[in-house]
Design a protein around this motif. Structure first.
Motif, PDB file in Angstrom:
ATOM      1  N   THR A 138      41.173  -5.339  87.399  1.00 36.79           N
ATOM      2  CA  THR A 138      40.770  -6.495  88.506  1.00 36.79           C
ATOM      3  C   THR A 138      39.436  -6.775  88.871  1.00 36.79           C
ATOM      4  N   ALA A 140      37.225  -4.813  90.538  1.00 36.43           N
ATOM      5  CA  ALA A 140      36.866  -4.357  91.608  1.00 36.43           C
ATOM      6  C   ALA A 140      36.197  -2.980  91.487  1.00 36.43           C
ATOM      7  N   THR A 185      36.417 -15.345  86.727  1.00 38.43           N
ATOM      8  CA  THR A 185      36.866 -15.085  88.083  1.00 38.43           C
ATOM      9  C   THR A 185      37.972 -16.074  88.073  1.00 38.43           C
ATOM     10  N   LYS A 292      39.880 -19.345  97.467  1.00 41.44           N
ATOM     11  CA  LYS A 292      39.209 -18.097  97.395  1.00 41.44           C
ATOM     12  C   LYS A 292      39.308 -17.881  96.019  1.00 41.44           C
ATOM     13  N   VAL A 294      39.014 -14.514  93.218  1.00 39.61           N
ATOM     14  CA  VAL A 294      39.409 -12.949  92.937  1.00 39.61           C
ATOM     15  C   VAL A 294      39.172 -12.607  91.437  1.00 39.61           C
ATOM     16  N   GLU A 295      39.298 -11.148  91.430  1.00 43.78           N
ATOM     17  CA  GLU A 295      39.065 -10.670  90.009  1.00 43.78           C
ATOM     18  C   GLU A 295      37.611 -11.154  89.535  1.00 43.78           C
ATOM     19  N   GLU A 296      36.713 -11.062  90.237  1.00 50.05           N
ATOM     20  CA  GLU A 296      35.456 -11.440  89.613  1.00 50.05           C
ATOM     21  C   GLU A 296      34.647 -10.379  88.791  1.00 50.05           C
TER      22      GLU A 296
END
Length: 387
Positions: A138, A140, A185, A292, A294-296
């Motif tokens: 992910t 993160a 991303t 938005k 996410v998952e950058e």
């Protein structure tokens, strides 16, 4: 090819296959981490830190003298939300809809095998950190580990990680200076209008046309290649307009896309362009727009000295190595580490006939566990000889 003997290789294969049978998703790797801790204890590390950046584990091995460089090697704990289709596999995943389809089970086994070598042959100086990192898939996990105060105190001098590469000859090492893996991303665009009865569309505000225009605008962005330095992609991966109800004129739409590039600066430009177009289309049709990301993943940028150490280690072990002509298009959150510390991500061939990463019939080839561990072990010796 010559490499150190790993006396407990059979135990390491059992570990890898057990991890494969019981995979856990990103951020939820509690049992996986516990299994790693219980296994790595047999090698008597000087420190074990748990819950690093979430579920992460850091096992630290001191040298005969504490002074000297601190060298980190990373593996990933998490699996993917992919159903396994290897029906005849003895260690097939028992977790519905979850599988180790990227080889993180094998990467963990490689790191554990390095622990075995460090236990047998204590290095002369410094510290070696075996980091089992959560939530790589992910994007993160690495960021969370780097923000953990306990990790910041470890402050490694060098960081290394490997990834198995299907389609590359077994044991062959793939390196690259500068960018090794792409930045990417996920983008989520939500368009809010007003629902109405399908018989009275004039009383509602349907975002369908705006969604279609956003999709067409996105297609144009990456066609204009001259505005980017290098490869830049925008892939629409999901689109939803309202509910499946023939009596309804929908009032909302969701569009999802993956933005990807070799250069971090190109990715940022792509984000800005995609955001601008989405907002312009929403405004044109009087819609509310929420965006938005996410998952950058940043691009994984290797340091020349660290890459040289990898090739020297491959030469020492008589392993064939090759420099990749272009970066890999997939992303890896190890880029967070190489942006902060001197390091390198490199590849090891997992076989010409090996199913590709993230495919439902993928299974990590156990043959490269000793290869990966030996390379990491040799990297330690080369760095210590430099200092």
């Amino acid at each position: 090819m010559h490499q150190p003997t790993i006396p407990d290789l059979s135990d390491l294969l059992v570990l890898r296959q057990t991890l494969h049978t019981y995979p856990e998703l990103s951020g939820m790797e509690v049992k996986t981490a516990l299994q790693i801790v219980n296994f790595i204890k047999r090698y008597q590390p000087d420190e074990i830190h748990t819950q690093v950046g979430g579920t992460g584990v850091a096992a630290i091995f001191y040298g005969k003298k504490i002074d000297g460089p601190t060298i980190l090697f990373r593996a990933e704990l998490d699996a993917l939300p992919i159903e396994e289709t290897n029906e005849n596999l003895p260690h097939k995943s028992v977790m519905p809809g979850i599988g180790h389809k990227c080889g993180h089970d094998g990467h963990m086994a490689i790191l554990a095998a390095l622990g075995s070598l460090l236990h047998q042959d204590k290095h002369e100086r410094g510290k070696v950190i075996l980091l089992f990192q959560p939530a790589e898939e992910t994007g993160a996990g690495a960021r969370n580990v780097l923000q953990d105060e306990r990790f910041q105190q470890l402050n490694p001098d060098y960081v290394f990680a490997l990834h198995n590469l299907p389609g590359v000859a077994l044991h062959k090492v793939i390196v690259r200076n500068e960018v090794f893996a792409a930045a990417s991303t996920g983008m989520i665009i939500e368009l809010q209008g007003k629902p109405s009865h399908a018989a009275e569309p004039e009383n509602g505000l349907n975002p369908g046309q705006a969604m279609a225009e956003v999709m067409l605008a996105f297609e144009q962005i990456t066609r204009q290649k001259e505005q980017f330095q290098d490869l830049t992609l925008l892939t629409i991966i999901h689109a939803r307009l309202g509910e499946v109800a023939f009596g309804t004129n929908p009032g909302f739409a969701t569009l999802m896309a993956t933005l990807r590039s070799y250069q971090n600066s190109d990715l940022e430009k792509l984000r800005q362009l995609a955001t601008r177009f989405a907002k312009e289309k929403a405004e044109k049709f009087g819609l509310q727009c929420t965006i938005k990301f996410v998952e950058e993943f940043p691009a994984t940028v290797n340091h020349a000295e660290a890459v040289q150490v990898v090739t020297q280690a491959a030469d020492k072990l008589s392993l064939e190595w090759q420099e990749a002509l272009k970066p890999f298009r997939w992303s890896e959150d190890f880029g967070h580490f190489t942006a902060t510390y001197k390091g390198a991500l490199f590849g090891i061939g997992s076989g010409l006939e090996q199913p590709q990463l993230h495919h439902s019939d993928y299974d990590f080839p156990d043959d490269i566990i000793p290869t990966g561990a030996s390379l990491f072990h040799e990297i330690i010796h080369i760095i210590l000889n430099k200092h």
